[in-house]
Design an enzyme around this catalytic site. Structure first.
Site: not given
Ligand code: NDP
Ligand code: BG6
Length: 523
Positions: A49, A53, A212-213, A271, A368, A409, A429-430
């Protein structure tokens, strides 16, 4: 621990990978593993299946290649299709990602493989499989691991036949199973009863691959290995918790399968709820798997069942301005029943009625065909009381990004550097990609399958955890299905329904839109 492959290879990443497993193994009631050269036989049922694979064989190969498995491990595939090992190898090959320098090990790996064809409902076929397994180890003590990569329809029969005709006569037997673990509380209970009539709980390994992540496993260390978080990890300091899963693609022709479950069963009930329980549980008495799982169950028991009013449901529609798959909505997938109201997006707000969390919304959100791929935990702190900065402060946020680009972070306020007294939002930031440049983060399945060899159930779902999860979600799922609740349409590639953001805002999650992150790698 006498496994030759562990002994031969001990780079840091390998050691850190196995450390927790080994500790747990030593403490496990199932005894230590890898004694001497006891053979292990890994049997994949459903070997022909998709899961086999794409996930199982690649994982077995990576573990074998990295010499993490006990020596004398043999791999048996079992399925109805008539196939040779060579045909199985051809089917799996593209997913195993073999490098040119690994060719020799790769040939060796396939030499350890066998394939047996048989039906899942035939006792005789399982007896023949048993004969093949016995023959392979010629009466020696040998342990068996059965991986059930099977559809639910044949699950019951296959497990009965394993129990009656295929258990290791000398050595232990373990059974690894994948979701769906039922469709609701009643069917899950029936499945648990069925399994417990055949196997002991310590023989059953229910996989939730999110356990496992790397960053999910890191939650315990972050929480209980740092004094700075402990005293603030509660309702006095935390305003809300948002746990998100986003995928930028739709059902990709697998809509028929997805439609039977929907996003709540597919992602949220397992999850995201697993992540929630690790974020919210009390500190366990030790890192023994049962101490951890006892705490996870306890926190789940404090969560009342979800109601429809706690939830926003969505279903994606095609984006006329998009390209390729993005032009197609969920209902355009030919394998999806016409007019289906199955949600492809859901946001639910859970409450935890205990002393630590009462009043703190735990928002689970998954979907999705959204705007990005992301899984993260966002812990938002309360406003600073007694503000002296004219309302310029933004809330602190601790973000644990599970994928992609693992990171932890903390968003905080700082004085803008220089001759000024203004302030700005910045971060501690880590980012794993820059802090741990050479670390190899193993795939979730690699860790989990190795855990099964080691006998550590820490990262597997216990039956009482599962039944609590279904208790929380079953009333909601039944209501959605019996009343055919219509999901809100959202456009492929968007952030999901607007109503989901509104719900977050109502639940004490503030989005400012002002935070700007400068990626150090690009500066
Ligand atoms: P922000 O405050 O910019 O965003 C927080 C989250 O709010 C977003 O991720 C988004 O998530 C959500 N959002 C966006 N638009 C709206 C809206 N109109 N209303 C409500 N929620 C909204 O901070 P983040 O912490 O996301 O940081 C910004 C970017 O910087 C990200 O891409 C982050 O990954 C990156 N970053 C990366 C770091 C690293 O790699 N170490 C460290 C710090 C920042 P959602 O669409 O899921 O709702
Ligand atoms: C599975 C779901 O359990 O997790 C899928 O059935 C989903 O729909 C997947 O795409 C996501 O896993 P990952 O490890 O790619 O985030």
């Amino acid at each position: 621990m006498t496994c030759r492959r562990f002994a031969e290879k001990s780079p840091d990443d390998c050691l850190s990978l196995i450390r927790m497993s080994l500790k747990a193994t030593q403490m496990s009631t199932t005894g230590t593993q890898f004694e001497g050269s006891v053979p292990h036989i890994f049997i994949t049922l459903g070997a022909s299946g998709d899961l086999a694979k794409k996930k199982i064989y690649p994982t077995l190969w990576w573990l074998y290649r990295d010499k993490l498995l006990p020596k004398n491990t043999l791999f048996y595939g079992y399925a109805r299709s008539k196939m040779t090992v060579e045909e199985l190898r051809d089917k799996c090959h593209q997913y195993l990602k073999v490098k040119p320098e690994e060719k020799e090990a790769y040939e060796e790996f396939w030499k350890c493989n066998q394939y047996v064809s048989g039906n899942y409902d035939s006792r005789r076929d399982f007896e023949l499989l048993n004969q093949a397994l016995e023959g392979a180890v010629r009466g020696q003590v040998a342990n068996r691991l059965f991986y059930l990569a099977l559809p639910p329809s044949v699950f019951d029969q296959a497990t009965v036949h394993i129990r009656n005709g295929c258990m290791a006569s000398k050595g232990w037997t373990r059974i690894i199973i994948e979701k769906p673990f039922g469709r609701d509380a009643a069917s899950s209970e029936a499945l648990s009863k069925h399994l417990s009539s055949l196997f002991k709980e310590e023989q059953v390994y229910r996989i939730d691959h999110y356990l496992g992540k790397e960053m999910v496993q890191n939650l315990m260390t972050l929480r209980f290995g740092n004094r700075i978080f402990g005293p603030t990890w509660n309702r006095d300091t935390i305003a809300s918790v948002l746990i998100s899963f986003k995928e930028p693609f739709g059902t990709q022709g697998r809509g028929g399968y997805f439609d039977e479950f929907g996003i709540i069963r597919d992602v949220m009930q397992n999850h995201l709820l697993q992540i929630l329980s690790l974020v919210a549980m009390e500190k366990p008495a030790s890192i023994h798997p049962d101490d951890i799982r006892d705490e996870k169950v306890k926190v789940l028991r404090s969560i009342p069942p979800l109601a429809l009013g706690d939830t926003v449901l969505g279903q994606y529609v095609g984006d006329p301005a998009g390209e390729g798959e993005a032009r197609l909505g969920y209902l355009d997938d030919e394998t999806v029943p016409r007019g289906s109201s199955t949600p492809t997006f859901a946001l639910s707000v859970l409450s935890i009625k205990n002393e630590r969390w009462d009043g703190v919304p735990f928002i689970l959100r998954c979907g999705k065909a959204l705007n990005e791929r992301k899984a993260e935990v966002r812990i938002q702190y309360r406003d600073v009381p007694g503000d002296i900065f004219n309302g310029d402060l933004k809330r602190n946020e601790l973000v644990i990004r599970v994928q992609p680009g693992e990171a932890v972070y903390i968003k905080l306020m700082t004085k803008t550097p220089g001759m000024t007294f203004t302030m700005e939002e910045t971060e501690l930031d880590l980012t794993y990609g820059s802090r741990y440049k050479d670390a190899k983060l193993p795939d979730a399945y690699e860790r989990l399958l190795l855990d099964v060899f080691c006998g550590s159930q820490m990262n597997f779902v216990r039956s009482d955890e599962l039944s609590e999860a279904w208790r929380i979600f079953t009333p909601l799922l039944h209501k959605i299905e019996t009343e055919k609740i219509q999901p809100i349409p959202y456009v492929y590639g968007s952030r999901g329904p607007q109503e989901a953001d509104e719900k977050c805002a109502q639940c004490n999650f503030k989005y400012y839109g002002s935070y700007k992150w400068k990626n150090p790698a690009e500066m």
